[in-house]
Design a protein around this motif. Structure first.
Motif, PDB file in Angstrom:
ATOM      1  N   LEU A 115       0.887  -1.270  -0.263  1.00  0.00           N
ATOM      2  CA  LEU A 115       0.025   0.080   0.045  1.00  0.00           C
ATOM      3  C   LEU A 115       0.763   1.651  -0.188  1.00  0.00           C
ATOM      4  O   LEU A 115       0.725   2.043   0.457  1.00  0.00           O
TER       5      LEU A 115
ATOM      6  N   ALA B  59       1.750   4.797  -1.362  1.00  0.00           N
ATOM      7  CA  ALA B  59       1.396   5.983  -2.500  1.00  0.00           C
ATOM      8  C   ALA B  59       2.389   6.068  -3.780  1.00  0.00           C
ATOM      9  O   ALA B  59       3.484   5.488  -3.682  1.00  0.00           O
TER      10      ALA B  59
ATOM     11  N   GLU C 111      -1.984  -4.594  -1.570  1.00  0.00           N
ATOM     12  CA  GLU C 111      -2.263  -5.217  -0.452  1.00  0.00           C
ATOM     13  C   GLU C 111      -0.994  -5.959   0.357  1.00  0.00           C
ATOM     14  O   GLU C 111      -0.892  -5.908   1.040  1.00  0.00           O
TER      15      GLU C 111
ATOM     16  N   ASN D 239     -11.519  -2.923  -1.614  1.00  0.00           N
ATOM     17  CA  ASN D 239     -11.480  -2.446  -0.615  1.00  0.00           C
ATOM     18  C   ASN D 239     -10.718  -1.863   0.116  1.00  0.00           C
ATOM     19  O   ASN D 239     -10.181  -1.754   1.636  1.00  0.00           O
ATOM     20  N   TYR D 240     -10.267  -1.170  -0.459  1.00  0.00           N
ATOM     21  CA  TYR D 240      -9.178  -0.117  -0.404  1.00  0.00           C
ATOM     22  C   TYR D 240      -9.119   1.281  -0.967  1.00  0.00           C
ATOM     23  O   TYR D 240      -8.109   1.981  -1.346  1.00  0.00           O
TER      24      TYR D 240
ATOM     25  N   PHE E 154     -10.991   4.319   0.390  1.00  0.00           N
ATOM     26  CA  PHE E 154      -9.635   5.547   0.801  1.00  0.00           C
ATOM     27  C   PHE E 154      -9.389   5.516   0.748  1.00  0.00           C
ATOM     28  O   PHE E 154      -8.745   6.939   1.003  1.00  0.00           O
ATOM     29  N   ASN E 155      -8.234   4.351   1.480  1.00  0.00           N
ATOM     30  CA  ASN E 155      -6.782   4.521   2.317  1.00  0.00           C
ATOM     31  C   ASN E 155      -5.520   4.086   0.705  1.00  0.00           C
ATOM     32  O   ASN E 155      -4.306   4.363   0.865  1.00  0.00           O
ATOM     33  N   ALA E 156      -5.906   3.327  -0.476  1.00  0.00           N
ATOM     34  CA  ALA E 156      -5.704   2.672  -1.453  1.00  0.00           C
ATOM     35  C   ALA E 156      -5.898   3.440  -2.363  1.00  0.00           C
ATOM     36  O   ALA E 156      -6.333   2.215  -3.267  1.00  0.00           O
ATOM     37  N   PRO E 157      -6.655   4.325  -3.453  1.00  0.00           N
ATOM     38  CA  PRO E 157      -7.453   4.294  -4.102  1.00  0.00           C
ATOM     39  C   PRO E 157      -6.998   4.327  -5.027  1.00  0.00           C
ATOM     40  O   PRO E 157      -7.357   3.830  -6.502  1.00  0.00           O
TER      41      PRO E 157
END
Length: 295
Positions: free
Chosen positions: A68, A70, A81, A256-257, A259-262
Protein backbone atom coordinates in the motif's frame (compact mmCIF):
# COMPACT_ATOMS: atom_id res chain seq x y z
CA UNK A 1 20.78 29.52 -75.66
CA UNK A 2 19.27 29.41 -72.25
CA UNK A 3 20.27 32.19 -69.91
CA UNK A 4 22.36 30.77 -67.08
CA UNK A 5 20.65 33.06 -64.62
CA UNK A 6 17.28 31.50 -65.24
CA UNK A 7 16.28 28.57 -63.15
CA UNK A 8 14.15 25.87 -64.61
CA UNK A 9 11.73 23.83 -62.53
CA UNK A 10 11.06 20.23 -63.32
CA UNK A 11 7.68 18.93 -62.18
CA UNK A 12 7.67 15.27 -61.38
CA UNK A 13 4.58 13.25 -60.58
CA UNK A 14 4.32 12.00 -57.03
CA UNK A 15 5.50 8.46 -56.57
CA UNK A 16 3.06 5.92 -55.21
CA UNK A 17 4.49 6.08 -51.71
CA UNK A 18 4.56 9.89 -51.62
CA UNK A 19 1.02 10.10 -52.97
CA UNK A 20 -0.19 7.59 -50.37
CA UNK A 21 1.51 9.56 -47.59
CA UNK A 22 -0.03 12.80 -48.80
CA UNK A 23 -3.50 11.22 -48.95
CA UNK A 24 -3.03 9.78 -45.47
CA UNK A 25 -1.96 13.15 -44.10
CA UNK A 26 -4.96 14.82 -45.73
CA UNK A 27 -7.30 12.28 -44.14
CA UNK A 28 -5.73 12.63 -40.69
CA UNK A 29 -5.71 16.43 -40.86
CA UNK A 30 -9.43 16.51 -41.64
CA UNK A 31 -10.47 13.82 -39.14
CA UNK A 32 -9.56 14.68 -35.56
CA UNK A 33 -11.33 11.58 -34.25
CA UNK A 34 -9.26 9.30 -36.46
CA UNK A 35 -5.98 11.03 -35.58
CA UNK A 36 -6.54 10.86 -31.81
CA UNK A 37 -7.88 7.33 -32.07
CA UNK A 38 -4.83 6.18 -34.02
CA UNK A 39 -2.44 7.70 -31.48
CA UNK A 40 -4.19 6.10 -28.50
CA UNK A 41 -4.56 2.78 -30.30
CA UNK A 42 -0.88 2.80 -31.25
CA UNK A 43 0.07 3.38 -27.61
CA UNK A 44 -2.16 0.50 -26.52
CA UNK A 45 -0.65 -1.74 -29.20
CA UNK A 46 2.87 -0.89 -28.02
CA UNK A 47 1.94 -1.73 -24.42
CA UNK A 48 0.23 -4.94 -25.54
CA UNK A 49 3.20 -6.13 -27.61
CA UNK A 50 6.05 -5.02 -25.36
CA UNK A 51 4.88 -4.99 -21.72
CA UNK A 52 8.25 -6.21 -20.46
CA UNK A 53 10.01 -3.12 -21.81
CA UNK A 54 7.70 -0.76 -19.92
CA UNK A 55 7.08 -2.56 -16.62
CA UNK A 56 9.90 -2.04 -14.13
CA UNK A 57 8.87 -4.84 -11.77
CA UNK A 58 7.48 -8.36 -12.21
CA UNK A 59 3.67 -8.13 -12.02
CA UNK A 60 3.39 -10.90 -9.41
CA UNK A 61 6.44 -10.00 -7.31
CA UNK A 62 5.20 -9.90 -3.69
CA UNK A 63 6.90 -7.81 -0.99
CA UNK A 64 4.78 -7.23 2.15
CA UNK A 65 7.26 -4.60 3.36
CA UNK A 66 6.14 -2.22 0.61
CA UNK A 67 2.39 -2.87 0.80
CA UNK A 68 0.00 0.00 0.00
CA UNK A 69 2.72 2.48 -0.92
CA UNK A 70 1.44 5.65 -2.60
CA UNK A 71 2.53 6.47 -6.16
CA UNK A 72 6.17 7.55 -6.30
CA UNK A 73 9.19 7.65 -8.60
CA UNK A 74 9.91 4.01 -7.74
CA UNK A 75 6.31 2.81 -8.04
CA UNK A 76 4.48 5.08 -10.46
CA UNK A 77 1.02 3.69 -9.69
CA UNK A 78 1.80 2.70 -6.10
CA UNK A 79 1.59 -0.83 -4.70
CA UNK A 80 -1.27 -3.08 -3.63
CA UNK A 81 -2.02 -4.72 -0.29
CA UNK A 82 0.63 -7.41 -0.72
CA UNK A 83 3.31 -5.17 -2.18
CA UNK A 84 2.91 -5.80 -5.90
CA UNK A 85 3.66 -2.92 -8.27
CA UNK A 86 0.34 -1.63 -9.65
CA UNK A 87 1.95 -0.05 -12.72
CA UNK A 88 3.47 -3.38 -13.76
CA UNK A 89 0.18 -5.16 -13.15
CA UNK A 90 -1.75 -2.62 -15.23
CA UNK A 91 0.83 -2.87 -18.04
CA UNK A 92 0.73 -6.67 -18.13
CA UNK A 93 -3.02 -6.54 -17.65
CA UNK A 94 -3.21 -4.63 -20.94
CA UNK A 95 -1.89 -7.67 -22.76
CA UNK A 96 -4.29 -10.01 -20.95
CA UNK A 97 -7.43 -7.88 -21.33
CA UNK A 98 -6.87 -6.56 -24.86
CA UNK A 99 -5.49 -9.88 -26.04
CA UNK A 100 -8.58 -11.64 -24.72
CA UNK A 101 -10.89 -9.12 -26.40
CA UNK A 102 -8.97 -9.22 -29.69
CA UNK A 103 -9.31 -12.99 -29.97
CA UNK A 104 -12.92 -12.87 -28.74
CA UNK A 105 -13.81 -10.42 -31.54
CA UNK A 106 -11.66 -11.85 -34.35
CA UNK A 107 -13.35 -15.26 -34.15
CA UNK A 108 -16.94 -13.87 -34.17
CA UNK A 109 -15.97 -11.47 -36.97
CA UNK A 110 -14.88 -14.38 -39.17
CA UNK A 111 -17.82 -16.63 -38.28
CA UNK A 112 -20.39 -13.83 -38.51
CA UNK A 113 -18.89 -12.67 -41.81
CA UNK A 114 -19.23 -16.10 -43.44
CA UNK A 115 -22.70 -16.81 -42.01
CA UNK A 116 -24.01 -13.36 -42.92
CA UNK A 117 -22.54 -13.56 -46.41
CA UNK A 118 -24.13 -16.93 -47.12
CA UNK A 119 -27.48 -16.16 -45.49
CA UNK A 120 -27.78 -12.74 -47.13
CA UNK A 121 -26.85 -13.98 -50.59
CA UNK A 122 -28.65 -17.33 -50.64
CA UNK A 123 -31.67 -16.47 -48.48
CA UNK A 124 -34.44 -19.01 -48.01
CA UNK A 125 -34.45 -21.60 -45.21
CA UNK A 126 -30.77 -21.02 -44.37
CA UNK A 127 -31.39 -17.34 -43.81
CA UNK A 128 -34.49 -17.99 -41.71
CA UNK A 129 -32.78 -20.59 -39.50
CA UNK A 130 -29.66 -18.55 -38.79
CA UNK A 131 -31.54 -15.27 -38.38
CA UNK A 132 -34.00 -16.72 -35.87
CA UNK A 133 -31.13 -18.20 -33.83
CA UNK A 134 -29.39 -14.84 -33.88
CA UNK A 135 -32.56 -13.06 -32.78
CA UNK A 136 -32.84 -15.45 -29.85
CA UNK A 137 -29.31 -14.68 -28.66
CA UNK A 138 -29.80 -10.93 -29.13
CA UNK A 139 -32.98 -11.00 -27.04
CA UNK A 140 -30.72 -11.11 -23.95
CA UNK A 141 -28.46 -8.20 -22.98
CA UNK A 142 -24.82 -8.85 -23.88
CA UNK A 143 -23.56 -8.61 -20.31
CA UNK A 144 -26.23 -10.97 -19.01
CA UNK A 145 -25.44 -13.51 -21.73
CA UNK A 146 -21.72 -13.41 -20.93
CA UNK A 147 -22.36 -13.82 -17.19
CA UNK A 148 -24.74 -16.75 -17.76
CA UNK A 149 -22.27 -18.56 -20.02
CA UNK A 150 -19.28 -18.09 -17.73
CA UNK A 151 -21.44 -18.95 -14.73
CA UNK A 152 -22.42 -22.26 -16.31
CA UNK A 153 -19.02 -23.17 -17.78
CA UNK A 154 -16.98 -21.78 -14.91
CA UNK A 155 -14.54 -18.87 -14.64
CA UNK A 156 -11.35 -18.69 -16.67
CA UNK A 157 -9.77 -17.10 -19.73
CA UNK A 158 -10.96 -19.74 -22.20
CA UNK A 159 -14.56 -19.62 -21.04
CA UNK A 160 -14.48 -15.82 -20.99
CA UNK A 161 -13.37 -15.80 -24.63
CA UNK A 162 -16.07 -18.33 -25.52
CA UNK A 163 -18.72 -16.20 -23.82
CA UNK A 164 -17.67 -13.09 -25.74
CA UNK A 165 -17.64 -15.06 -28.99
CA UNK A 166 -21.23 -16.18 -28.48
CA UNK A 167 -22.25 -12.62 -27.58
CA UNK A 168 -20.70 -10.99 -30.65
CA UNK A 169 -21.24 -13.48 -33.46
CA UNK A 170 -24.86 -12.25 -33.93
CA UNK A 171 -23.73 -8.63 -34.18
CA UNK A 172 -21.20 -9.34 -36.93
CA UNK A 173 -23.71 -11.62 -38.63
CA UNK A 174 -26.38 -8.92 -38.87
CA UNK A 175 -23.97 -6.40 -40.36
CA UNK A 176 -22.65 -8.90 -42.90
CA UNK A 177 -26.13 -10.10 -43.83
CA UNK A 178 -27.51 -6.60 -44.29
CA UNK A 179 -24.55 -5.49 -46.40
CA UNK A 180 -24.71 -8.68 -48.50
CA UNK A 181 -28.42 -8.25 -49.21
CA UNK A 182 -27.72 -4.73 -50.45
CA UNK A 183 -24.88 -5.93 -52.69
CA UNK A 184 -26.90 -8.88 -54.00
CA UNK A 185 -29.39 -6.48 -55.61
CA UNK A 186 -26.76 -4.51 -57.52
CA UNK A 187 -26.27 -4.79 -61.26
CA UNK A 188 -22.85 -6.46 -61.20
CA UNK A 189 -24.32 -9.48 -59.40
CA UNK A 190 -27.07 -9.81 -61.99
CA UNK A 191 -24.47 -9.43 -64.75
CA UNK A 192 -22.35 -12.18 -63.23
CA UNK A 193 -25.35 -14.51 -63.07
CA UNK A 194 -26.29 -13.76 -66.67
CA UNK A 195 -22.75 -14.69 -67.72
CA UNK A 196 -23.01 -18.02 -65.94
CA UNK A 197 -20.66 -17.20 -63.05
CA UNK A 198 -21.31 -19.47 -60.12
CA UNK A 199 -22.98 -17.88 -57.10
CA UNK A 200 -20.21 -19.11 -54.81
CA UNK A 201 -17.61 -17.33 -56.95
CA UNK A 202 -19.61 -14.11 -57.01
CA UNK A 203 -20.29 -14.30 -53.31
CA UNK A 204 -16.79 -15.02 -52.01
CA UNK A 205 -14.74 -13.25 -54.67
CA UNK A 206 -16.71 -10.08 -55.32
CA UNK A 207 -19.45 -9.47 -52.74
CA UNK A 208 -17.21 -10.31 -49.80
CA UNK A 209 -14.65 -7.75 -50.97
CA UNK A 210 -17.27 -5.01 -50.99
CA UNK A 211 -18.63 -5.65 -47.50
CA UNK A 212 -15.41 -6.24 -45.58
CA UNK A 213 -15.06 -2.51 -44.87
CA UNK A 214 -18.27 -2.52 -42.86
CA UNK A 215 -17.01 -5.48 -40.83
CA UNK A 216 -13.82 -3.54 -40.03
CA UNK A 217 -15.94 -0.63 -38.81
CA UNK A 218 -18.07 -2.99 -36.73
CA UNK A 219 -14.94 -4.52 -35.20
CA UNK A 220 -13.64 -1.15 -34.01
CA UNK A 221 -17.07 -0.07 -32.80
CA UNK A 222 -17.61 -3.23 -30.75
CA UNK A 223 -14.10 -3.33 -29.27
CA UNK A 224 -14.76 -0.73 -26.52
CA UNK A 225 -17.93 -2.51 -25.40
CA UNK A 226 -16.12 -5.84 -25.40
CA UNK A 227 -13.39 -4.36 -23.19
CA UNK A 228 -16.03 -3.30 -20.69
CA UNK A 229 -17.64 -6.75 -20.66
CA UNK A 230 -14.26 -8.48 -20.27
CA UNK A 231 -13.35 -6.13 -17.41
CA UNK A 232 -16.76 -6.74 -15.80
CA UNK A 233 -16.23 -10.51 -15.96
CA UNK A 234 -12.84 -10.07 -14.32
CA UNK A 235 -14.35 -7.82 -11.67
CA UNK A 236 -17.01 -10.43 -10.89
CA UNK A 237 -14.41 -13.18 -10.68
CA UNK A 238 -15.73 -14.91 -13.81
CA UNK A 239 -12.89 -13.99 -16.15
CA UNK A 240 -9.14 -14.29 -15.80
CA UNK A 241 -8.23 -15.82 -12.44
CA UNK A 242 -5.63 -14.56 -9.95
CA UNK A 243 -2.74 -14.01 -9.84
CA UNK A 244 -2.84 -13.23 -13.58
CA UNK A 245 -3.14 -9.43 -13.91
CA UNK A 246 -6.33 -8.25 -15.58
CA UNK A 247 -7.91 -4.79 -15.48
CA UNK A 248 -11.21 -6.04 -14.10
CA UNK A 249 -9.54 -8.30 -11.53
CA UNK A 250 -7.31 -5.43 -10.34
CA UNK A 251 -10.41 -3.25 -9.96
CA UNK A 252 -12.04 -5.94 -7.86
CA UNK A 253 -8.90 -6.28 -5.77
CA UNK A 254 -8.80 -2.55 -4.99
CA UNK A 255 -12.47 -2.10 -4.06
CA UNK A 256 -11.68 -2.77 -0.39
CA UNK A 257 -9.02 -0.06 -0.35
CA UNK A 258 -10.81 2.82 -2.05
CA UNK A 259 -10.31 5.20 0.89
CA UNK A 260 -6.77 4.43 2.03
CA UNK A 261 -5.28 3.24 -1.31
CA UNK A 262 -7.50 4.45 -4.19
CA UNK A 263 -4.68 4.13 -6.73
CA UNK A 264 -5.20 0.36 -6.88
CA UNK A 265 -8.56 0.90 -8.61
CA UNK A 266 -8.08 4.32 -10.19
CA UNK A 267 -5.32 3.40 -12.64
CA UNK A 268 -6.86 0.23 -14.13
CA UNK A 269 -10.14 2.16 -14.36
CA UNK A 270 -8.40 4.94 -16.27
CA UNK A 271 -6.83 2.34 -18.54
CA UNK A 272 -10.26 1.01 -19.45
CA UNK A 273 -11.49 4.55 -20.16
CA UNK A 274 -8.48 5.43 -22.34
CA UNK A 275 -8.70 2.17 -24.29
CA UNK A 276 -12.45 2.57 -24.85
CA UNK A 277 -12.04 6.23 -25.86
CA UNK A 278 -9.21 5.55 -28.30
CA UNK A 279 -10.99 2.69 -30.02
CA UNK A 280 -14.30 4.57 -30.11
CA UNK A 281 -12.64 7.53 -31.85
CA UNK A 282 -10.83 5.18 -34.22
CA UNK A 283 -14.09 3.46 -35.13
CA UNK A 284 -15.85 6.77 -35.67
CA UNK A 285 -13.04 8.03 -37.89
CA UNK A 286 -12.97 4.83 -39.94
CA UNK A 287 -16.73 4.97 -40.34
CA UNK A 288 -16.52 8.48 -41.78
CA UNK A 289 -13.91 7.33 -44.29
CA UNK A 290 -15.05 3.83 -45.25
CA UNK A 291 -18.80 4.34 -45.01
CA UNK A 292 -19.98 7.65 -46.50
CA UNK A 293 -23.52 6.92 -45.29
CA UNK A 294 -22.25 7.19 -41.69
CA UNK A 295 -21.13 10.81 -42.13
Amino acid sequence: MIDAGLETTTYRPLTGARAALRRSWRILSTSRDLAIGLVLTALLAMVLLFPGLLAGHPPNDIDPSRALLAPSAQHWFGTDEIGRDVFSRVIWGTRVTLGMVSVALAIPALIGFVLGLVAGFVGGPIDNLVSRTVDLILSFPSMITAVIITGILGPGLRNGVLALCIVYIPMFYRVARSATMTEANLSYVEAARSLGVRDATTMFKHVSRNIVGQLVIQFTVLFPAAIQIAAALGYLGLGVQPPTPDWGAILNQGKNYLFNAPWISVFPGLSIVVAALGLTLLGRGLQNILDPRGR
